[in-house]
Design a protein around this motif. Structure first.
Motif, PDB file in Angstrom:
ATOM      1  N   GLU A  98       0.870  -1.170   0.000  1.00  0.00           N
ATOM      2  CA  GLU A  98       0.000   0.000   0.000  1.00  0.00           C
ATOM      3  C   GLU A  98       0.916   1.231   0.000  1.00  0.00           C
TER       4      GLU A  98
ATOM      5  N   ALA B 114      -2.535   0.404  -4.400  1.00  0.00           N
ATOM      6  CA  ALA B 114      -2.052  -0.843  -3.805  1.00  0.00           C
ATOM      7  C   ALA B 114      -1.728  -1.831  -4.906  1.00  0.00           C
TER       8      ALA B 114
ATOM      9  N   TYR C  54       3.061  -1.049   4.257  1.00  0.00           N
ATOM     10  CA  TYR C  54       2.568   0.307   3.996  1.00  0.00           C
ATOM     11  C   TYR C  54       3.706   1.304   4.113  1.00  0.00           C
TER      12      TYR C  54
ATOM     13  N   ARG D 192      -6.663   6.470   8.022  1.00  0.00           N
ATOM     14  CA  ARG D 192      -5.931   5.693   7.017  1.00  0.00           C
ATOM     15  C   ARG D 192      -5.718   4.227   7.413  1.00  0.00           C
TER      16      ARG D 192
ATOM     17  N   ILE E  57      -7.191   0.963   5.482  1.00  0.00           N
ATOM     18  CA  ILE E  57      -6.360  -0.102   4.903  1.00  0.00           C
ATOM     19  C   ILE E  57      -6.870  -1.455   5.412  1.00  0.00           C
TER      20      ILE E  57
END
Ligand code: WTA
Length: 629
Positions: free
Chosen positions: A78, A85, A310, A321, A325
């Motif tokens: 990500e 992604a 990430y 966020r 995710i």
């Protein structure tokens, strides 16, 4: 007796049988016949596990899954920006790692060489680590937040001959130029051992490329084969070094070896997270720290688990966020640090309400004490009241989790790290080394070896014994304090040495003081940790100016710049105060205990100051602090 109790007893009374069975979690090229060969005593000090076995860590993390489940996702990457992604299957991972291995070989890397990795959180960081372990090179990952000087001293300490980096990293709104930092580090390096720098073009920034030394990774990789043989490694061959702060002197190159480490991280990961075939797991730790090594790369990959990686920060573009995710990729196992949890609590509930997090099954925590309020929020809000929390205590030195609940069949007490993992024998002792029985508090020590234990400080075996095994002879000293309740549950109270844990980053006071003392006008300094609502602890620096130096308003800013230059901006103190002198014993030792009380405003409990050579300074510093506040 619960099944945990039974298995635990077996692991302690018969470690050889227990670990023989558990080491089958890996594929061995040559099976071992010797299992545990360890002693913590000076006369016959040794730590060896599965010593006559041979294996390859990369094969266990990549090839065997690529063979069995080629299309299963190994990593979901990500990126910093939303909606970017991509998935990397085990089959693709194998190809990428082989290409990377061939690039390293084409630049002369051989078994036993130390390769430094200074990378952002991008898949190539994992490829680089795995490529090293595939060909028997030792990786030395340096966290991307470290400064050029810190990078240079680590490269010099281990005589590394190559650095792998990226042009830059994007974290939230910021771009961080990594290659530029490498260039400065190599100018500062005293030993000039680095002959090659390989740079992954990640965001496309312009970089200065030094002829003959610097190469773009993909320019080299495009000519490389997508297969590469594995190097059979002895169980006790080094896998990696990772520098960590100690209470004195320069950072230590903690050395981990192959067979014991990989067995331990794979088995703890599988057990503590109860990993199933279809889980999607996310460990938020950066690969630059031990958690990123053990539970971001080696543990989950050895178990063939799908992981999220990430690049960005939890609050970009906003504080939802992380939860977004989790929803997007249906994360079921989530592992993070208390500081992240606390900082997200402080952002308010609106950011959690836009997400459901219903995919979550187990929540984990690591790095610092998870206070009961944060535990409750993590449990009730993030886990919707249905996910067990595994609060795992361990250290860079221990390689993997040592004290932790298991998600099923064990009681969970908010704030407690529960009970020892299989094979781990903790005890509490007082400062004289007397064992505390039952309920009590003291120094946390470990009485016997476990497979994931560090094997040494790179090139400094004497320091290894002295640091960890001399204070309480016959035991590993964790340098953490802990409490134990009447039911045998452990509660970590924090470091008993001069290490401060700021947002889960281990910082040695000695390192920060050394940086501060590099300022021309500063004669002496003392840094202490004070409790901080979000970061767990923050740094408070007391400094004395050299006689005759004009106290300028700019000194604080200058010192902060020096700390950023010498260590990294994460080590900057929140409080900085100029004092006329420091509280010292008659023998000249700075009394940090007193400074800590002053810094926390605990003025009524300063304790006995009559042994100080200059007791009056205490009141003076309190006045200065009050004036400042
Ligand atoms: C602290 C991180 C309380 C502890 C894996 C230890 C914890 C230091 C916990 C090691 C926990 C780690 N509860 N404190 N669950 N986990 N610590 O080497 O003080 O970066 O000694 O390893 O973090 O930090 P390190």
């Amino acid at each position: 007796m619960t099944s945990y109790d039974q298995d635990y007893q077996r692991s302690i009374t018969d470690p050889n049988h227990f670990w023989k069975e558990k080491a089958q979690i890996l594929d061995w090229i040559k099976p071992f016949t010797v299992i545990k060969n360890t002693s913590f005593h000076k006369e016959d000090f040794r730590i060896k596990w599965f010593e006559d076995g041979e294996l390859n860590a990369c094969y266990n993390c990549v090839d065997r899954h690529a063979n069995k489940t080629p299309n299963k996702t190994a990593f979901i990457f990500e990126a910093n920006e939303l909606g970017n992604a991509r998935s990397i299957s085990f089959k693709d991972l194998l190809k990428e790692v082989c290409k990377f291995s061939n690039v390293l070989k084409s630049k002369g890397v051989q078994k036993g060489d130390v390769v430094t990795i200074y990378m952002p959180m991008i898949p190539e960081a994992a490829y680089a680590m795995l490529a090293c372990s595939r060909i028997g090179a030792i990786h030395n990952v340096v966290f991307g937040g470290f400064s050029a000087s810190a990078l240079a001293s680590r490269v010099d300490d281990c005589d590394s001959n190559m650095i792998i980096t990226a042009d830059a990293s994007v974290r939230g709104p910021k771009t961080i130029s990594l290659k530029e930092t490498v260039d400065v580090a190599l100018e500062e390096s005293k030993k000039n051992t680095v002959k090659t720098v390989i740079t992954v073009k990640h965001i496309g920034s312009k970089c200065h490329m030094k002829e003959g030394r610097d190469f773009w990774y993909y320019d080299l990789a495009k000519f490389m084969e997508t297969t590469c043989p594995i190097e059979p490694m002895k169980s006790e061959d080094p896998l990696f070094i990772l520098y960590t702060s100690g209470s004195t002197g320069k950072p230590k190159g903690v050395l981990h070896t192959t067979g014991g480490y990989l067995t331990y991280v794979a088995f703890t990961h599988k057990t503590i997270f109860d990993v199933k075939e279809n889980d999607t797991y996310w460990c938020t730790a950066d690969v630059g720290w031990i958690t990123g090594h053990s539970y971001g790369v080696y543990g989950p990959l050895a178990n063939g688990t799908t992981s999220v990686m990430y690049e960005g920060i939890p609050t970009y573009p906003d504080a939802s966020r992380i939860w977004k995710i989790i929803d997007t990729h249906k994360v079921s196992l989530f592992y993070t640090a208390p500081t992240a949890i606390r900082s997200l609590i402080s952002q308010g509930d609106e950011y959690t309400q836009t997400t459901t997090r219903t995919s979550l099954r187990i929540l984990g925590s690591v790095g610092e004490p998870l206070n009961p309020e944060a535990w409750q929020w993590y449990h009730d809000v993030i886990g919707n009241g249905k996910c067990p929390i595994v609060d795992t205590w361990w250290q860079t030195e221990t390689g993997g989790m040592m004290l932790s609940p298991q998600p099923h069949g064990m009681n969970l007490k908010p704030g407690s790290v529960d009970k020892p993992f299989y094979g781990v024998k903790p005890e509490l002792v007082d400062n004289k080394g007397t064992i505390i029985i039952g309920k009590g508090s003291g120094n946390l020590i470990i009485k016997d070896s476990w497979p994931g234990q560090m094997r040494g400080i790179y090139k400094d075996q004497d320091r290894f014994f002295k640091t960890y095994f001399s204070r309480f002879p016959g035991s590993y000293s964790s340098e953490d304090g802990a409490k134990r309740d009447e039911e045998g549950y452990y509660w970590i109270t924090g470091r008993v040495d001069d290490i401060i844990n700021v947002s889960g980053h281990r910082i040695g006071t000695a390192e920060v003081e050394a940086a501060i003392n590099n300022h021309f006008d500063i004669a002496e300094s003392a840094v202490v940790g004070v409790p901080h609502l979000i970061k767990g602890e923050s740094l408070c620096a007391f400094v004395i100016l050299k006689a005759g130096s004009l106290k300028s308003n700019s000194i604080k800013g200058e010192v902060m710049q020096i700390i950023t230059r010498d260590i990294g901006s994460f080590a900057k103190p929140d409080t900085f105060i100029v004092v006329p002198s420091l509280p010292k014993t008659r023998s000249g030792k700075i009394m940090r205990r007193i400074l800590r009380k002053i810094a926390t405003g605990d003025h009524d409990n300063i304790g006995d100051i009559s042994t100080l050579s200059n007791p009056r300074i205490v009141v003076k510093i309190i006045e200065l602090m009050d004036h400042k506040g």
